[in-house]
Design an enzyme around this catalytic site. Structure first.
Site, PDB file in Angstrom:
ATOM      1  N   TYR A 160      69.875   2.464  52.914  1.00 40.82           N
ATOM      2  CA  TYR A 160      69.607   2.505  54.464  1.00 40.82           C
ATOM      3  C   TYR A 160      70.562   2.169  55.312  1.00 40.82           C
ATOM      4  O   TYR A 160      71.088   0.669  55.225  1.00 40.82           O
ATOM      5  CB  TYR A 160      68.280   1.974  54.545  1.00 40.82           C
ATOM      6  CG  TYR A 160      68.009   1.654  55.851  1.00 40.82           C
ATOM      7  CD1 TYR A 160      67.676   2.933  56.752  1.00 40.82           C
ATOM      8  CD2 TYR A 160      68.152   0.456  56.554  1.00 40.82           C
ATOM      9  CE1 TYR A 160      67.518   2.780  58.078  1.00 40.82           C
ATOM     10  CE2 TYR A 160      67.878   0.430  57.926  1.00 40.82           C
ATOM     11  CZ  TYR A 160      67.691   1.582  58.789  1.00 40.82           C
ATOM     12  OH  TYR A 160      67.752   1.473  60.259  1.00 40.82           O
ATOM     13  N   HIS A 217      63.548  -1.625  55.569  1.00 37.76           N
ATOM     14  CA  HIS A 217      63.141  -0.063  55.982  1.00 37.76           C
ATOM     15  C   HIS A 217      62.091   0.334  55.138  1.00 37.76           C
ATOM     16  O   HIS A 217      62.158   1.342  54.676  1.00 37.76           O
ATOM     17  CB  HIS A 217      64.426   0.792  56.110  1.00 37.76           C
ATOM     18  CG  HIS A 217      64.495   1.692  57.399  1.00 37.76           C
ATOM     19  ND1 HIS A 217      64.131   2.868  57.202  1.00 37.76           N
ATOM     20  CD2 HIS A 217      64.727   1.334  58.434  1.00 37.76           C
ATOM     21  CE1 HIS A 217      64.150   3.360  58.243  1.00 37.76           C
ATOM     22  NE2 HIS A 217      64.491   2.640  59.097  1.00 37.76           N
TER      23      HIS A 217
HETATM   24  C1  GCO Z   1      65.929   0.196  63.347  1.00 41.85           C
HETATM   25  C2  GCO Z   1      65.392   1.314  62.875  1.00 41.85           C
HETATM   26  C3  GCO Z   1      66.154   2.458  62.904  1.00 41.85           C
HETATM   27  C4  GCO Z   1      65.258   3.576  62.621  1.00 41.85           C
HETATM   28  C5  GCO Z   1      65.263   4.640  63.326  1.00 41.85           C
HETATM   29  C6  GCO Z   1      64.361   5.998  63.151  1.00 41.85           C
HETATM   30  O1  GCO Z   1      65.796  -1.120  63.026  1.00 41.85           O
HETATM   31  O2  GCO Z   1      66.862   0.302  64.407  1.00 41.85           O
HETATM   32  O3  GCO Z   1      64.999   1.043  61.555  1.00 41.85           O
HETATM   33  O4  GCO Z   1      67.350   2.533  62.540  1.00 41.85           O
HETATM   34  O5  GCO Z   1      65.690   4.267  61.065  1.00 41.85           O
HETATM   35  O6  GCO Z   1      64.970   4.429  64.699  1.00 41.85           O
HETATM   36  O7  GCO Z   1      64.388   7.007  64.615  1.00 41.85           O
HETATM   37 MG    MG Z   2      64.230  -1.126  61.588  1.00 41.97          MG
END
Ligand code: GCO
Ligand code: MG
Length: 408
Positions: A160, A217
Site C-alpha cells: 500500500y 490501510h
Molecule cells: C491516507 C489514505 C489515502 C487513501 C485515499 C483513498 O491516509 O491518505 O489512506 O491514501 O488511500 O484517500 O482515496
Molecule cells: Mg490512510
C-alpha cells in the site's frame, strides 16, 4: 438574503475535483469541495439534480438549518456520496458567512490557538533504502512529521502507498486512472515479518525527534493488529493508522489491551455516528475524518469537540483527492481546535492547482499557515476549470495470492 444560483464544476489538474459555487443576491459567493475519489460524478449529480435546486431562495446564513434540511430530509441517511455533497454545501455556506463578516473562518470558530499547524507528508519507497532517501528529502524541506510506507520483499506487487519503481517516491500518488480497478496482491505474513524491523531502522537513522507515522490501510485482522502494534511500540510511532477495517470497532479493544501505540482512524467515516463510540470509549488517539466526506464544517466541528472531551486529537485526512477548498476548511479548524494534533498534507501547490484555486495559505517548514482572507480564503477560476474534463478513475482492489478479495 437569498441564494440565487448554484453551479457544480468537475475537473482539475491530475484530479477530478468537484467544486460547488453558491451565489447570493448580494453578489457574495461561497465555494465548497464535493470530491469523492473514484465517485466524482456521483456527488456532482446529486448536487445538480437534487440539492442545488433546493438551495435557491434559502437564506445562506442559516447554514445549520440547511444542513439539517438536507441530512434529515434525505430520509435514507448517510453514505459517502450524500455526505460529501452536503459537505460542499456546508463549506460554501461557511465561506459566505466569513465573507459577510469580513473574517477568516477560524475567527468565527473562536480564533487562533496556534500560529502554524504541523503537517505530515508521505514518504514512500520501492524498498527501504529508497524510502530512507524519500524521508531524508522531507526532513531537509523542514517537515517535522512523515508517513512512511515501503515495498515489502517478496510481496508480489507494490504494497500500500508505494511505487514499484525506485526513485519515484517524492510525492508518489497512486494512479487511479481507468474505470476498472488495478489489482494489488497482499501478503500479511510477509508484511508482519518485515515492517516492524523496517520501522525500527527508520527510527535509528532519523533519531528521536522525527514524528514517524505508518498506515496499515485496514489490512490486518484484530489479533494480527494487536501483535503488530505491540511489536512496533519501541519505535515510538506518532501514530499507527487504520490497523484494522473500521467496520468492526470492537476489534480495537484487543489491540488496546496489548499495546499503547497511538491509533488513528476515520478517513472512511461519513458522520459523527461512525466515530462517536470509538471516541467515547477512548479506543483511538486521533480522529482522521475529512471535512468533505463527513458532511462539512458543521458536523466536523461537533466531532472535534466530542473528541476533545476524550483526549482524542485531530488528524484530518488530506489525501490529494481533496481540493484546496476542503484543505482550507480543515486549516481553519486546525488553527482553532484546542485538541489539534496534526494535518495530512500532500503537495497540492502545483502552478496549475494554484491557478485554479488561488489563495494566500502557505506551507513553511512543515507548518501550515492559514491566510487572513475572509471565509475559506481560497478562490476558484471558472475559466481555468474549463481546461479540464472528467477522467474516469477507480481506487485499486486488493487480493491475496490465492485470489481472495482483501481490503484496499
Ligand atoms: C491516507 C489514505 C489515502 C487513501 C485515499 C483513498 O491516509 O491518505 O489512506 O491514501 O488511500 O484517500 O482515496
Ligand atoms: Mg490512510
Amino acid at each position: 438574503m437569498k441564494i440565487t444560483d448554484a453551479k457544480v464544476f468537475v475537473g482539475g489538474p491530475a484530479k477530478n475535483y468537484v467544486t460547488l459555487k453558491i451565489m447570493n443576491d448580494q453578489g457574495v459567493y461561497g465555494l465548497g469541495d464535493a470530491t469523492l475519489n473514484g465517485r466524482e460524478t456521483m456527488t456532482a449529480t446529486y448536487l445538480r439534480d437534487y440539492l442545488t435546486p433546493n438551495l435557491i431562495g434559502k437564506d445562506p446564513r442559516n447554514s445549520e438549518d440547511i444542513w439539517q434540511f438536507f441530512y434529515r430530509g434525505a430520509y435514507f441517511r448517510g453514505g459517502p456520496i450524500a455526505m460529501s455533497a452536503f459537505g460542499a454545501i456546508d463549506m460554501a455556506l461557511w465561506d459566505i458567512k466569513g465573507k459577510l463578516a469580513g473574517m477568516p473562518l477560524y475567527q468565527l470558530f473562536g480564533g487562533k490557538s496556534r500560529e502554524g499547524a504541523m503537517v505530515y507528508a508521505h514518504a514512500t519507497g520501492a524498498d527501504l533504502e529508497d524510502l530512507m532517501d524519500s524521508i531524508a528529502w522531507y526532513v531537509e524541506q523542514g517537515y517535522k512529521a512523515v508517513r512512511v510506507q515501503c515495498g515489502v520483499p517478496g510481496m508480489p506487487t507494490a504494497s500500500y502507498g508505494v511505487s514499484e519503481e525506485k526513485g519515484a517516491n517524492r510525492n508518489y500518488i497512486t494512479d487511479f486512472s481507468g474505470i476498472q480497478p488495478k489489482v494489488e496482491i497482499w501478503d500479511t505474513d510477509r508484511y508482519m515479518r518485515y515492517m516492524p524491523g523496517a520501522l525500527a531502522r527508520i527510527r535509528e537513522r532519523f533519531g528521536p525527534d522525527l514524528r514517524i507515522l505508518h498506515d496499515v490501510h485496514h489490512r490486518l485482522l484484530p489479533r494480527e493488529a494487536a501483535e503488530f502494534a505491540k511489536e512496533v511500540e519501541p519505535v515510538r510511532l506518532y501514530w499507527l493508522e487504520d490497523p484494522t477495517p473500521a467496520e468492526d470497532q470492537d476489534a480495537l479493544k484487543l489491540l488496546r489491551q496489548h499495546s499503547t501505540v497511538p491509533i488513528a482512524i476515520g478517513e472512511v467515516f461519513n458522520s459523527i455516528w461512525d466515530c462517536n463510540k470509538l471516541i467515547e470509549n477512548e479506543l483511538i488517539d486521533f480522529i482522521r475524518v475529512a471535512v468533505t466526506h463527513v458532511g462539512g464544517i458543521t458536523p466536523a466541528k461537533r466531532i472535534v469537540d466530542l473528541a476533545g472531551l476524550h483526549h482524542v486529537r485531530t488528524g484530518f485526512h488530506g489525501a490529494p483527492s481533496h481540493s484546496p477548498l476542503s484543505m482550507a476548511a480543515q486549516a481553519h479548524l486546525n488553527a482553532w481546535a484546542p485538541n489539534f494534533g496534526i494535518q495530512e498534507y500532500l503537495v497540492l501547490g502545483t502552478p496549475e492547482c494554484d491557478a485554479l484555486f488561488p489563495s494566500a495559505h502557505r506551507l513553511e517548514n512543515g507548518m501550515f499557515h492559514v491566510s487572513d482572507a475572509p471565509g475559506l480564503g481560497v478562490d476558484f477560476d471558472e475559466k481555468e476549470v474549463a481546461r479540464y474534463s472528467y477522467k474516469p478513475g477507480s481506487l485499486p482492489v486488493v487480493r491475496l495470492e490465492d485470489g481472495t478479495l482483501w481490503n484496499y
